[in-house]
Every structure is written in C-alpha cells, then in structure tokens.
Scaffold this active site. Sequence first.
Site, PDB file in Angstrom:
ATOM      1  N   SER A 170       5.428   5.378   9.092  1.00  0.00           N
ATOM      2  CA  SER A 170       4.041   5.182   7.752  1.00  0.00           C
ATOM      3  C   SER A 170       4.938   5.396   6.700  1.00  0.00           C
ATOM      4  O   SER A 170       6.086   6.371   7.111  1.00  0.00           O
ATOM      5  CB  SER A 170       3.354   5.653   7.330  1.00  0.00           C
ATOM      6  OG  SER A 170       2.964   5.949   6.189  1.00  0.00           O
ATOM      7  N   LYS A 208       4.632   4.066  17.611  1.00  0.00           N
ATOM      8  CA  LYS A 208       4.149   2.766  16.423  1.00  0.00           C
ATOM      9  C   LYS A 208       5.434   2.661  15.924  1.00  0.00           C
ATOM     10  O   LYS A 208       6.215   4.112  15.322  1.00  0.00           O
ATOM     11  CB  LYS A 208       3.706   2.963  16.389  1.00  0.00           C
ATOM     12  CG  LYS A 208       2.940   1.447  14.668  1.00  0.00           C
ATOM     13  CD  LYS A 208       2.226   1.619  13.827  1.00  0.00           C
ATOM     14  CE  LYS A 208       1.900   0.201  12.810  1.00  0.00           C
ATOM     15  NZ  LYS A 208       0.231   0.030  12.685  1.00  0.00           N
ATOM     16  N   ASN A 248       1.146  -1.378   0.168  1.00  0.00           N
ATOM     17  CA  ASN A 248       0.281   0.371  -0.086  1.00  0.00           C
ATOM     18  C   ASN A 248       0.470   1.632   0.186  1.00  0.00           C
ATOM     19  O   ASN A 248       1.775   1.358   0.605  1.00  0.00           O
ATOM     20  CB  ASN A 248      -0.789   0.189   1.366  1.00  0.00           C
ATOM     21  CG  ASN A 248      -0.655   0.934   2.532  1.00  0.00           C
ATOM     22  OD1 ASN A 248      -0.637   1.935   2.369  1.00  0.00           O
ATOM     23  ND2 ASN A 248       0.230  -0.244   3.010  1.00  0.00           N
ATOM     24  N   PHE A 271      -2.212   8.376   4.451  1.00  0.00           N
ATOM     25  CA  PHE A 271      -2.906   8.661   5.530  1.00  0.00           C
ATOM     26  C   PHE A 271      -4.265   9.368   4.618  1.00  0.00           C
ATOM     27  O   PHE A 271      -4.684  10.852   5.359  1.00  0.00           O
ATOM     28  CB  PHE A 271      -2.049  10.273   6.292  1.00  0.00           C
ATOM     29  CG  PHE A 271      -0.951   9.009   7.096  1.00  0.00           C
ATOM     30  CD1 PHE A 271      -0.843   8.441   7.757  1.00  0.00           C
ATOM     31  CD2 PHE A 271      -0.114  10.181   7.620  1.00  0.00           C
ATOM     32  CE1 PHE A 271       0.520   6.974   8.326  1.00  0.00           C
ATOM     33  CE2 PHE A 271       1.373   9.324   8.666  1.00  0.00           C
ATOM     34  CZ  PHE A 271       0.940   8.089   8.999  1.00  0.00           C
ATOM     35  N   ASN A 292       5.910  -1.762  11.716  1.00  0.00           N
ATOM     36  CA  ASN A 292       4.223  -1.134  10.569  1.00  0.00           C
ATOM     37  C   ASN A 292       5.062  -1.838   9.294  1.00  0.00           C
ATOM     38  O   ASN A 292       5.687  -2.460   9.195  1.00  0.00           O
ATOM     39  CB  ASN A 292       4.726   0.280  10.517  1.00  0.00           C
ATOM     40  CG  ASN A 292       3.677   1.601   9.512  1.00  0.00           C
ATOM     41  OD1 ASN A 292       2.757   0.499   8.870  1.00  0.00           O
ATOM     42  ND2 ASN A 292       3.265   2.534  10.620  1.00  0.00           N
ATOM     43  N   ASN A 302       4.678   6.100   3.910  1.00  0.00           N
ATOM     44  CA  ASN A 302       4.331   7.121   2.364  1.00  0.00           C
ATOM     45  C   ASN A 302       3.182   8.198   2.835  1.00  0.00           C
ATOM     46  O   ASN A 302       2.893   8.997   1.618  1.00  0.00           O
ATOM     47  CB  ASN A 302       2.803   6.195   2.677  1.00  0.00           C
ATOM     48  CG  ASN A 302       2.902   4.622   2.157  1.00  0.00           C
ATOM     49  OD1 ASN A 302       3.553   4.314   1.271  1.00  0.00           O
ATOM     50  ND2 ASN A 302       2.389   3.615   2.617  1.00  0.00           N
ATOM     51  N   THR A 303       4.540   9.093   3.544  1.00  0.00           N
ATOM     52  CA  THR A 303       4.125  10.469   4.323  1.00  0.00           C
ATOM     53  C   THR A 303       5.950  11.046   4.415  1.00  0.00           C
ATOM     54  O   THR A 303       6.642  10.047   4.485  1.00  0.00           O
ATOM     55  CB  THR A 303       3.507  11.146   5.426  1.00  0.00           C
ATOM     56  OG1 THR A 303       2.412  10.509   5.397  1.00  0.00           O
ATOM     57  CG2 THR A 303       3.880  12.147   5.809  1.00  0.00           C
TER      58      THR A 303
HETATM   59  C1  LIG Z   1      -3.697  -0.607   2.900  1.00  0.00           C
HETATM   60  C2  LIG Z   1      -3.222  -0.696   4.653  1.00  0.00           C
HETATM   61  C3  LIG Z   1      -2.990   0.597   5.612  1.00  0.00           C
HETATM   62  C4  LIG Z   1      -2.598   0.763   6.346  1.00  0.00           C
HETATM   63  N1  LIG Z   1      -2.433   2.198   7.269  1.00  0.00           N
HETATM   64  C5  LIG Z   1      -1.881   2.731   7.922  1.00  0.00           C
HETATM   65  C6  LIG Z   1      -2.279   3.886   9.141  1.00  0.00           C
HETATM   66  O1  LIG Z   1      -3.126   4.278   8.536  1.00  0.00           O
HETATM   67  N2  LIG Z   1      -1.664   3.779  10.061  1.00  0.00           N
HETATM   68  C7  LIG Z   1      -0.870   2.962  10.765  1.00  0.00           C
HETATM   69  O2  LIG Z   1       0.106   3.265  11.799  1.00  0.00           O
HETATM   70  N3  LIG Z   1      -0.521   1.587   9.687  1.00  0.00           N
HETATM   71  C8  LIG Z   1      -1.441   1.264   9.260  1.00  0.00           C
HETATM   72  N4  LIG Z   1      -0.812   0.164   7.990  1.00  0.00           N
HETATM   73  C9  LIG Z   1      -0.160  -0.899   8.302  1.00  0.00           C
HETATM   74  C10 LIG Z   1      -0.702  -1.114   9.470  1.00  0.00           C
HETATM   75  O3  LIG Z   1      -1.360  -0.953  10.710  1.00  0.00           O
HETATM   76  C11 LIG Z   1       0.003  -2.913  10.227  1.00  0.00           C
HETATM   77  O4  LIG Z   1       0.949  -2.126  11.187  1.00  0.00           O
HETATM   78  C12 LIG Z   1       0.870  -3.717   8.955  1.00  0.00           C
HETATM   79  O5  LIG Z   1       0.238  -3.874   7.299  1.00  0.00           O
HETATM   80  C13 LIG Z   1       1.606  -4.662   9.621  1.00  0.00           C
HETATM   81  O6  LIG Z   1       0.483  -5.878  10.077  1.00  0.00           O
HETATM   82  P1  LIG Z   1      -0.247  -7.193   9.160  1.00  0.00           P
HETATM   83  O7  LIG Z   1       1.056  -7.354   8.419  1.00  0.00           O
HETATM   84  O8  LIG Z   1      -0.320  -7.571   9.641  1.00  0.00           O
HETATM   85  O9  LIG Z   1      -0.669  -6.326   7.254  1.00  0.00           O
HETATM   86  C14 LIG Z   1      -1.456  -0.215   7.082  1.00  0.00           C
HETATM   87  C15 LIG Z   1      -1.749  -1.388   6.698  1.00  0.00           C
HETATM   88  C16 LIG Z   1      -2.394  -1.353   5.366  1.00  0.00           C
HETATM   89  C17 LIG Z   1      -2.135  -2.404   4.524  1.00  0.00           C
END
Ligand SMILES: Cc1cc2nc3c(=O)[nH]c(=O)nc-3n(C[C@H](O)[C@H](O)[C@H](O)COP(=O)(O)O)c2cc1C
Length: 320
Positions: free
Chosen positions: A164, A202, A96, A100, A231, A166-167
């Site tokens: 993140s 985080k 992704n 935000f 993350n 992405n910022t």
């Molecule tokens: C589509 C998407 C959007 C996410 N948006 C955020 C976010 O806004 N803030 C954040 O702290 N983590 C965000 N994450 C990260 C997840 O909270 C998590 O830390 C990460 O995906 C690892 O866990 P997983 O392997 O179970 O997905 C996002 C992940 C995905 C896939």
Amino acid sequence: MWSLARALLFMIPAEEAHGVGKVLMRMLARFIPAPRKIQNNPIGLAAGFDKNAELLDVLPKFGFGHVEIGTVTPRPQGGNPRPRLFRNAENKTLFNRMGFNNLGAGIVSGRVRRIRPKLPEGFKVGINLGKNKDTPDESAAEDYAAAARSFLDLADYFVINVSSPNTPGLRALQTPEALIPILNRVRSEIESTGRSIPVWVKLAPELTGTELQTLIEALDRGGASGFILTNTQGGVYIDEGKELTGGWSGQNLTTHSRQRLIEARSYTRLPLISVGGIMTPEEALERFRAGASEIQLYTGFVYGGPFLVRNILKAIRKQA
Ligand SMILES: Cc1cc2nc3c(=O)[nH]c(=O)nc-3n(C[C@H](O)[C@H](O)[C@H](O)COP(=O)(O)O)c2cc1C
C-alpha cells in the site's frame, strides 16, 4: 437499475458513496437467493472494499467466490484525514489515500467468527494483514504475526500486504531481507496451530524487472504460497489546489497489472492472483490466459456493478 444507482451515488463524495453503496448492497441482497455451494469460482472481491467484514454475509450473493477482508492491523486505526477517496469517472479510475483505516484484528475477527458458519460451502475468506502506522519497520514482523493470530481458526488464506502506498515506509519492506522474516513469523504462528493456511504476498505495480524477479524467487524459496499482483499505483491527486499522495486504481492499472502478471508467471510456478484494472470480461479472460489462477475486482466492481461479476462468470463458462 445499477446505472441509475450509480448515477445517484456518483453525485455524492466518493467515501460517503461507498458507505451508501454498502447499505444498498445489503438491501439488494434480500432479493437475491444465497448460493448453497460455491464451486470453481475464481473471482474475488479485492482487499479494501470490505475492510471490516461488514458485508461478508452478503458477498456470495453477488457472485464472488472469495473475499479478502482488510487490510487488518493488530490495533484499530482511523486512517488518513478525509477526503481520502476520489473518483475520476471519465477514466474509470479511483484515487485513494485511506491509510489502513480499520477496526483492528480483535473486532474484525469477532465478526468473521460470527458470520463464517453461515457462509456457503466453498466460499473462501482471505485475511489481508498490515502493520499499524506507528509501528516501526524493524518491528513490522511482530505486527503481521499479531494480526494473523486473531484469525488462525478463521482464515482460508492470509495475505502479507507490503504494497500500500498510504502507510509511510511500507513499500520499503518489499525486499527479501524485510519480507522473509515477516513470512517466517506469520508461518510459525500458523504452524503452532497444526493447521495449514496458505500465505500470499501482495505486491505493488511499480516492482518490475530484476527487482521483481529477485523478490519473487526469494519468497518462492522462502515458503510463500503465491503472489497477488497488483496493489494501487502510487501517484498524486490535486484536490482544490492541494497535492495529495496516494494510489490510483482502475483503468490506469489495466496494462501495468497485466504486465506484472506476465512477468511474475515467468519467475515462478506458484499460483498468482491478478488484480488491477479488470474492468471487462475480456480483460478477465486475458488474465487467466496469462496464467492467473484467480482474479480480484475492486474499481471494476465500483464502475461495472454486480453485472461485471456475473458477466465474467458467463464468459468463463462459455470458454470452458
Ligand atoms: C479505496 C481503496 C482501498 C483499498 N484498500 C486496500 C487495502 O486495505 N489493502 C490492500 O491490500 N489493497 C487495498 N486496495 C487495493 C485493491 O485491493 C486493489 O489491489 C487495487 O485497487 C487494484 O485493483 P482495481 O484496479 O480493480 O481496483 C484498495 C483500493 C481502493 C480503491
């Protein structure tokens, strides 16, 4: 039922499927009784799944003990242009570059305020805080504090998200020099209310070794309540010949995120929430054995569905 729904959802682009998935969850929730009370449930829905608190009222029915709403920024923002979410089903990963996208602290806090009184006792609502893209790094602390201010009477815990990919520039804030002032600003907002709300930090999976140790020890001394690791992992995705930067989640993260937990456990006694690549009940139990007090799911929930949550809860009970 879930594999059929998943097969259909996987036929449409990932972000649209996420939207349809949310509608399906709401429909399905009508047939699931609401728990009256939630006790000892260490499984949460990770940040980013319910950025705007659209599903908050139904999440307890899917077996979660907490949800992390957000990332929420002070002002609304649209995020990166679409397509910005991709799946690689063979490897059970997601990529992704959302950036935000969220409705902003004002609207999201309004929703949480309406829904909160209806939630079962013991269900925790965490608020994951971020900064707006156009806020310079020097003023980042002000953004985190401003976002927190809207939730001071609503949050069970806050998360400072500086991890993140992405910022632009956000991950550069993962230093004691940048993070301590942010932590202090958020904590002083909380102190002004007389309430006590834990503030977690985080972190990214790329942080390791002395860098991770120095950061964790400084934040531990500086008053952080605990750490959420990890993350997504920064990387690239080739979409129709175009190289896109973003973050990978799911199975690719399993080892990295488990390793970061083990490392962090050796640097601090504060509680740790483990997230990243938890795709099976066995891996969930691994994280508790490695010292996590709670775990969170995102990609595992996309691929495994609600059964994963139930099966992890069963596995925990069997062990107890
Ligand atoms: C589509 C998407 C959007 C996410 N948006 C955020 C976010 O806004 N803030 C954040 O702290 N983590 C965000 N994450 C990260 C997840 O909270 C998590 O830390 C990460 O995906 C690892 O866990 P997983 O392997 O179970 O997905 C996002 C992940 C995905 C896939």
